[in-house]
Scaffold this active site. Sequence first.
Site, PDB file in Angstrom:
ATOM      1  N   ASP A 156       0.831  -1.197   0.000  1.00  0.00           N
ATOM      2  CA  ASP A 156       0.000   0.000   0.000  1.00  0.00           C
ATOM      3  C   ASP A 156       0.872   1.256   0.000  1.00  0.00           C
ATOM      4  O   ASP A 156       2.100   1.161  -0.062  1.00  0.00           O
ATOM      5  CB  ASP A 156      -0.933  -0.042   1.210  1.00  0.00           C
ATOM      6  CG  ASP A 156      -2.291   0.585   0.924  1.00  0.00           C
ATOM      7  OD1 ASP A 156      -2.397   1.389  -0.025  1.00  0.00           O
ATOM      8  OD2 ASP A 156      -3.249   0.284   1.660  1.00  0.00           O
TER       9      ASP A 156
ATOM     10  N   ASP B 294     -10.451   2.886  -3.320  1.00  0.00           N
ATOM     11  CA  ASP B 294     -10.980   1.660  -2.724  1.00  0.00           C
ATOM     12  C   ASP B 294     -12.440   1.436  -3.110  1.00  0.00           C
ATOM     13  O   ASP B 294     -13.251   2.369  -3.117  1.00  0.00           O
ATOM     14  CB  ASP B 294     -10.920   1.734  -1.200  1.00  0.00           C
ATOM     15  CG  ASP B 294      -9.512   1.553  -0.661  1.00  0.00           C
ATOM     16  OD1 ASP B 294      -8.571   1.379  -1.465  1.00  0.00           O
ATOM     17  OD2 ASP B 294      -9.350   1.588   0.572  1.00  0.00           O
TER      18      ASP B 294
END
Length: 412
Positions: free
Chosen positions: A158, A219
């Site tokens: 990430d 997301d």
Amino acid sequence: MHFTSLCILLTLMALCWCLDNGLVRTPPMGWMTWQRYRCNIDCKSDPDNCISENLIKSMADKMADSGWRDVGYTYVSIDDCWSQKQRDSNGRLQPDLERFPSGMKALADYVHAKGLKLGIYSDMGTYTCGGYPGTTLDTIKIDAETFASWEVDMLKFDGCYSNSTEKALGYPKMSEALNGTGRPILYSCSWPAYEGGLPPKVNYTQLGSICNMWRNYGDIQDSWDSVLDIIEWYAKNQDVLQPAAGPGRWNDPDMLITGDFGLSYEQSKSQLAIWAILAAPLIMSNDLRTISQDAKDLLQNRLLIYINQDALGKQGSLISQVGSLEVWKRELINGQYAVAVLNKGTDGLPRPYTTSLGLLNITQCTDGYKMYNVFEKEYIGMFKSGTPIDMRVNPTGVIFLFISPVSRSYMP
């Protein structure tokens, strides 16, 4: 001069080696914690749903025993919030021992014994998005070695709590470090999602040389609005995104939420159809212990998986729009095609649509094509170039077609 040329050659060779790690020549399939379980670490009041080895083991059991592994879902991946808040005395990341008392190596052994693969999460930054220790530039090598020692098979990397310069250094460096361990580890990069997903900030040629898959956009959330937002972003930017994808290097529109709370049955079919057209990773985030039979049947649809896993590895695209209807098409091996007709409308009435193979530019086989309805699991018939193809598409639903030359046999 010769020395400079040699350095350039060695650099190019290294980039090629990073790309060709032999992994995911078709889009990866599996399961991941994040969308359904987020950063739930409350194992005292919610022991069945907290991020823990018990959760991972129970999902691995279901994947092995309920047909998921047999149709291709093999990665079982832990997202954020698995570690302790501090590294150990040797500077290594360590799992939270209350929630992972057996340790990560033992968990990997358990998953591998089921014929599955274990994925783990880290972050190119000071902290993970959940506030746990991140991987900084000076800990990349030790973290890669730690993951390899645990026999992890996938890393989601990430990008919270770092800047663009650190990401530009860190993502290639982690690719090199993972390859340097000698263990084949699928490398999933979130880098482009933090840089807007598009050139000039995102260099897809470089990404394809260092990553196996990458998140392009924000997301996914458990809602139809979120799914549709992602679909429309991919459609708008397909001329940039489509050429970047191929065997071993995939655009990732994020997790499948079929089986959760936010999608209707029709909307679940729509997400799955467009993800298959996009040659996207099929990474579920749901509860395999309580999933409905309808959702399970959709996710385990063998013809849908056959399309998604097509060896040509060519991402499909939006080819036409008529009102609320979108027509998506993907070229497959051996002259086969997949076509999805998506109805974005919400007006309550199934919308009629008529097309033909000629209008779809599927005309190479002059003898005609056999057509199957993917979700109905039925053979529709044989069609030639001008034969009308009539359909009615439910609101927020999809008609998903598999089209094969008459000379080829395929049994869905």
